[in-house]
Write a protein that holds these residues in place. Structure first.
Motif, PDB file in Angstrom:
ATOM      1  N   SER A 120       0.816  -1.210   0.000  1.00  0.00           N
ATOM      2  CA  SER A 120       0.000   0.000   0.000  1.00  0.00           C
ATOM      3  C   SER A 120       0.847   1.256   0.000  1.00  0.00           C
ATOM      4  O   SER A 120       0.511   2.230  -0.670  1.00  0.00           O
ATOM      5  CB  SER A 120      -0.929   0.001   1.215  1.00  0.00           C
ATOM      6  OG  SER A 120      -1.878  -1.022   1.082  1.00  0.00           O
ATOM      7  N   LYS A 129      -6.140   1.811   2.098  1.00  0.00           N
ATOM      8  CA  LYS A 129      -5.376   2.405   1.000  1.00  0.00           C
ATOM      9  C   LYS A 129      -5.616   1.617  -0.284  1.00  0.00           C
ATOM     10  O   LYS A 129      -5.645   2.181  -1.368  1.00  0.00           O
ATOM     11  CB  LYS A 129      -3.890   2.412   1.362  1.00  0.00           C
ATOM     12  CG  LYS A 129      -2.998   3.057   0.357  1.00  0.00           C
ATOM     13  CD  LYS A 129      -2.960   4.538   0.519  1.00  0.00           C
ATOM     14  CE  LYS A 129      -1.872   5.123  -0.371  1.00  0.00           C
ATOM     15  NZ  LYS A 129      -1.899   6.553  -0.361  1.00  0.00           N
ATOM     16  N   GLN A 130      -5.801   0.339  -0.155  1.00  0.00           N
ATOM     17  CA  GLN A 130      -6.069  -0.512  -1.305  1.00  0.00           C
ATOM     18  C   GLN A 130      -7.551  -0.482  -1.683  1.00  0.00           C
ATOM     19  O   GLN A 130      -7.960  -1.153  -2.613  1.00  0.00           O
ATOM     20  CB  GLN A 130      -5.673  -1.955  -0.994  1.00  0.00           C
ATOM     21  CG  GLN A 130      -4.203  -2.170  -0.790  1.00  0.00           C
ATOM     22  CD  GLN A 130      -3.476  -2.430  -2.074  1.00  0.00           C
ATOM     23  OE1 GLN A 130      -4.005  -3.010  -3.003  1.00  0.00           O
ATOM     24  NE2 GLN A 130      -2.240  -1.980  -2.139  1.00  0.00           N
ATOM     25  N   ARG A 177      -1.166  -2.176  -6.249  1.00  0.00           N
ATOM     26  CA  ARG A 177      -2.458  -2.776  -5.905  1.00  0.00           C
ATOM     27  C   ARG A 177      -2.432  -4.255  -6.249  1.00  0.00           C
ATOM     28  O   ARG A 177      -2.057  -4.636  -7.351  1.00  0.00           O
ATOM     29  CB  ARG A 177      -3.571  -2.074  -6.675  1.00  0.00           C
ATOM     30  CG  ARG A 177      -4.948  -2.436  -6.179  1.00  0.00           C
ATOM     31  CD  ARG A 177      -5.975  -1.478  -6.741  1.00  0.00           C
ATOM     32  NE  ARG A 177      -7.222  -1.587  -6.023  1.00  0.00           N
ATOM     33  CZ  ARG A 177      -8.144  -2.523  -6.272  1.00  0.00           C
ATOM     34  NH1 ARG A 177      -7.939  -3.399  -7.228  1.00  0.00           N
ATOM     35  NH2 ARG A 177      -9.260  -2.573  -5.587  1.00  0.00           N
ATOM     36  N   SER A 211      -3.539  -0.239   5.470  1.00  0.00           N
ATOM     37  CA  SER A 211      -3.157  -0.912   4.227  1.00  0.00           C
ATOM     38  C   SER A 211      -4.381  -1.357   3.438  1.00  0.00           C
ATOM     39  O   SER A 211      -4.446  -1.165   2.223  1.00  0.00           O
ATOM     40  CB  SER A 211      -2.268  -2.116   4.533  1.00  0.00           C
ATOM     41  OG  SER A 211      -1.087  -1.705   5.176  1.00  0.00           O
ATOM     42  N   LEU A 220      -2.920   3.633  -7.417  1.00  0.00           N
ATOM     43  CA  LEU A 220      -3.032   2.179  -7.460  1.00  0.00           C
ATOM     44  C   LEU A 220      -3.489   1.681  -8.822  1.00  0.00           C
ATOM     45  O   LEU A 220      -4.257   0.755  -8.939  1.00  0.00           O
ATOM     46  CB  LEU A 220      -4.011   1.714  -6.383  1.00  0.00           C
ATOM     47  CG  LEU A 220      -3.646   2.119  -4.958  1.00  0.00           C
ATOM     48  CD1 LEU A 220      -4.768   1.740  -4.010  1.00  0.00           C
ATOM     49  CD2 LEU A 220      -2.347   1.480  -4.530  1.00  0.00           C
ATOM     50  N   THR A 238      -6.605   6.300  -3.855  1.00  0.00           N
ATOM     51  CA  THR A 238      -6.466   5.136  -4.722  1.00  0.00           C
ATOM     52  C   THR A 238      -5.931   5.496  -6.102  1.00  0.00           C
ATOM     53  O   THR A 238      -5.731   4.627  -6.924  1.00  0.00           O
ATOM     54  CB  THR A 238      -7.813   4.402  -4.887  1.00  0.00           C
ATOM     55  OG1 THR A 238      -8.757   5.311  -5.428  1.00  0.00           O
ATOM     56  CG2 THR A 238      -8.302   3.855  -3.573  1.00  0.00           C
TER      57      THR A 238
END
Length: 134
Positions: free
Chosen positions: A52, A94-95, A57, A91, A126, A123
């Protein structure tokens, strides 16, 4: 950084696929998914945090770890330090993978509040999907 990287400056999938650092992340993800029971709580947290933090991702990794931690017969969060618990949840957030199972495992005393900014810029980094590092 909360700004989007302009498309002309983003690396292509071919460029990423040839990167030795990306290969390291792929190897770690494969090992963590293959044998999560051999990782200590802090080690699992560190793996998830690393993905993260760097902005890679990998939904399959996070889903596998969620099942390992809070799924049926999961190890649970009871042995996580408070910092480890916070970093693990950060984590997942964040994902954009804070699943209902993770929220329920935290219990009723936890209140999750979103400012709405997560979807806007957290995001945005990612965009290198898990298919890149398989």
């Amino acid at each position: 950084d909360t700004t989007l990287v302009p498309n002309p400056q983003r690396p292509t999938k071919d460029m990423i696929g040839e990167d030795p650092i990306t290969e390291c992340f792929a190897a770690v993800a494969n090992e963590a998914m293959r044998r999560p029971h051999e990782f200590k709580d802090q080690e699992l947290k560190d793996v998830l945090w690393s993905f993260s933090k760097i902005g890679v991702r990998h939904p399959a990794l996070f889903q596998k770890m969620a099942k390992h931690i809070v799924g049926r017969n999961g190890r649970g969060f009871s042995n996580f330090s408070s910092q480890g618990l916070g970093n693990t949840l950060w984590s997942f957030a964040k994902q954009a993978q804070l699943s209902l199972e993770v929220i329920e495992a935290l219990g009723d005393s936890v209140k999750l509040v979103s400012t709405g900014r997560l979807a806007v810029y957290e995001t945005s980094c990612l965009d290198n999907g898990e298919d890149v590092i398989k």
